[in-house]
Design an enzyme around this catalytic site. Structure first.
Site, short mmCIF file in Angstrom:
data_model
loop_
_atom_site.label_atom_id
_atom_site.label_comp_id
_atom_site.label_asym_id
_atom_site.label_seq_id
_atom_site.Cartn_x
_atom_site.Cartn_y
_atom_site.Cartn_z
N CYS A 17 -13.29 4.32 -28.46
CA CYS A 17 -14.46 4.82 -28.56
C CYS A 17 -15.39 5.22 -27.53
CB CYS A 17 -15.37 4.24 -29.69
SG CYS A 17 -14.57 3.64 -31.06
N GLU A 18 -14.53 6.06 -26.64
CA GLU A 18 -15.29 6.19 -25.33
C GLU A 18 -14.62 7.67 -24.71
OE1 GLU A 18 -16.11 4.01 -22.28
OE2 GLU A 18 -15.74 1.93 -23.27
N TYR A 21 0.40 -1.66 -12.36
CA TYR A 21 -0.92 -1.47 -12.48
C TYR A 21 -1.03 -0.88 -13.99
CZ TYR A 21 -1.26 -2.58 -7.40
OH TYR A 21 -0.90 -3.39 -6.35
N GLY A 67 0.97 -1.22 0.07
CA GLY A 67 0.31 0.08 -0.06
C GLY A 67 0.87 1.55 -0.03
N1 LLP Z 1 -1.68 -7.16 -0.72
C1 LLP Z 1 -2.84 -6.89 -0.99
C2 LLP Z 1 -3.84 -7.82 -0.26
C3 LLP Z 1 -3.63 -6.29 -2.00
O1 LLP Z 1 -4.96 -6.33 -2.18
C4 LLP Z 1 -2.55 -5.21 -2.70
C5 LLP Z 1 -3.28 -4.46 -3.72
C6 LLP Z 1 -1.20 -5.24 -2.54
C7 LLP Z 1 -0.97 -6.10 -1.35
C8 LLP Z 1 -0.43 -4.38 -3.17
O2 LLP Z 1 -0.60 -3.30 -2.74
P1 LLP Z 1 0.33 -1.91 -3.26
O3 LLP Z 1 1.72 -2.16 -2.81
O4 LLP Z 1 0.39 -1.96 -4.74
O5 LLP Z 1 -0.48 -0.75 -3.06
N2 LLP Z 1 -5.21 -1.01 -9.58
C9 LLP Z 1 -5.08 -0.19 -8.60
C10 LLP Z 1 -4.27 -0.38 -7.27
C11 LLP Z 1 -5.10 -1.72 -6.54
C12 LLP Z 1 -4.30 -2.31 -5.49
C13 LLP Z 1 -5.20 -3.60 -5.20
N3 LLP Z 1 -4.54 -4.49 -3.92
C14 LLP Z 1 -4.34 1.25 -8.99
O6 LLP Z 1 -3.91 0.99 -10.25
O7 LLP Z 1 -4.09 2.20 -8.52
#
Ligand code: LLP
Length: 424
Positions: free
Chosen positions: A350-351, A378, A244
């Site tokens: 097309c959006e 991502y 996160g």
């Molecule tokens: N652990 C769990 C259980 C998670 O659900 C996630 C991300 C992570 C670790 C890794 O989190 P990070 O360090 O990358 O923040 N698609 C979105 C982000 C979705 C994150 C989902 N879970 C974006 O592009 O901002």
């Protein structure tokens, strides 16, 4: 101009380089849209995590969903990382990249029986279980196979990570985790089930978090629970504090991983939990600023209300702006001396939601190659084939060395699995 995030991305004269490679050359040689990552930038992002955890039992589990290219996973496996996975598909990738199942944690609210069985047979380190129902099924699957599932419960600490609602996961209203109030009883149940061995506790409160305070709040709540669970007779070995940590897309100022971890460890030690193995599941903070998406300017459409700069990458290549209205920096890979104009950078899909950047001041000409920055996380993993557009290629650079790590999809690839109806 200073670029956000990575010291590995910089202008040399008018030309933008990632490591020692001129990005304009890569676009010319490999075509666009094109994802380019720096291996050095990834390892440099990992280093503060490793430094901060040195000398105590720990495991850094890279969150595969952020960027699941095999070469990326290989890079982290070679650096000693474990992996956080959310599907059997991600497990297969980890193993194909040389990762070890014994360093894998399996997260997610909807693991299927088949996925549980695959992960059990592979010997994953831990299942991060998100509900009583899942716990019961996992117990059934594991005992049916004569195996033991090591588990932690993902608890929902009910803290506000202060991030986008779609990527905030630690609040009561979210689908994630076991409610704080039910955690002790659920642990008691877990300890009594066949095929289940409690080994840890887990939380993940959201993504793109730019402050330390929500982590400290969550940690306090988790440690309260650990004390209550152990008092009720179930030992808890490890603490998994999730991922996160945010990155700089434009002017965010997240703490460094070393600073965040130092504060967390201080609290862990102060509360007498210093003997526990500590785990993290970082995704974005390890790869986000290590990558760019290159796209070529096709047409300029100046207008009465808006100026549109139509590029060859679209929401199917990079979904974050369309989905979250995410701001990602966009620069020209060859700085021009002409006066800059304000453009909406849009793709061919097309959006109206198909934009990569709005009201960006840029000096551009058709044929220029733009770089969307901080696209290492991502980006490709959320890409689709919408509008029957093949996904782009991916390259990894390391100093002056360039490796093709994923070929561009061909049109034939896109409907290979489709079938015409039998003729009558
Ligand atoms: N652990 C769990 C259980 C998670 O659900 C996630 C991300 C992570 C670790 C890794 O989190 P990070 O360090 O990358 O923040 N698609 C979105 C982000 C979705 C994150 C989902 N879970 C974006 O592009 O901002």
């Amino acid at each position: 101009m200073t670029l956000p995030g990575s010291p590995f991305l910089a202008y040399r004269g008018p030309d933008l380089y990632l490591d020692d490679v001129r990005l304009g050359d890569l676009a010319e040689q490999h075509g666009t849209p094109l994802y380019v990552y720096s291996r050095r930038a990834m390892l440099a992002a990992l280093a503060p995590y490793q430094r901060a955890l040195q000398g105590r039992p720990h495991l850094i589990c890279y969150a595969v969903k952020a960027n699941s290219n095999l070469a990326v996973l290989q890079t982290f496996a070679q650096a000693g990382c474990g992996f956080d996975i959310v599907s059997a598909g991600e497990l297969a990738r980890v193993l194909a990249a040389g990762g070890s199942a014994s360093k894998v944690v399996f997260s997610g609210v909807g693991k299927t029986r088949a996925e549980m069985a695959t992960a059990l047979k592979a010997g994953v380190k831990c299942f991060n279980v998100e509900s009583t129902a899942e716990l019961d099924v996992l117990s059934e699957v594991a005992s049916g196979l004569g195996l033991t599932a090591h588990i932690s419960l993902r608890v929902n600490p009910d803290v506000d990570a202060g991030t986008h609602p779609y990527i905030s996961t630690g609040l009561k209203g979210n689908k994630f985790g076991v409610a704080h109030e039910e955690a002790v009883a659920t642990y008691r149940r877990a300890a009594s089930l066949p095929g289940i061995q409690v080994t840890g506790i887990d939380c993940h409160i959201g993504s793109q978090i730019t402050e330390i305070a929500p982590y400290l709040d969550a940690l306090d709540r988790v440690l309260d629970l650990v004390e209550a669970i152990e008092a009720a007779g179930t030992p808890v070995h490890h603490l998994d504090l999730g991922g996160g940590l945010g990155i700089t897309y434009t002017n965010e100022t997240p703490p460094g991983a070393d600073q965040l971890i130092a504060e967390l460890l201080k609290k862990i030690d102060a509360r007498g939990h210093g003997h526990r193995e500590v785990m993290f599941e970082p995704g974005r903070s390890l790869v986000g600023n290590a990558g760019v998406l290159l796209t070529e300017v096709m047409f300029l459409k100046p207008g009465a209300q808006k100026n549109f700069c139509v590029v060859d990458a679209a929401m199917n290549d990079l979904m974050r702006p369309a989905l979250y209205e995410a701001y990602m920096e966009i620069v020209n890979t060859e700085q021009r001396s002409e006066v800059a104009t304000v453009w909406d950078i849009v793709g061919p899909v097309c959006e109206s939601g198909d934009w990569l950047g709005r009201e960006r001041k840029l000096a551009v000409k058709p044929g220029d190659v733009l770089a969307v920055l901080s696209a290492g996380a991502y980006g490709m993993t959320m890409a689709s084939n919408y509008n029957t557009r093949g996904r782009g290629a991916e390259l990894m650079v390391d100093g002056a060395k360039v490796s093709l790590i994923r070929e561009r999809e061909t049109i034939a690839d896109l409907y290979r699995h489709e079938k015409l109806l039998p003729s009558a």
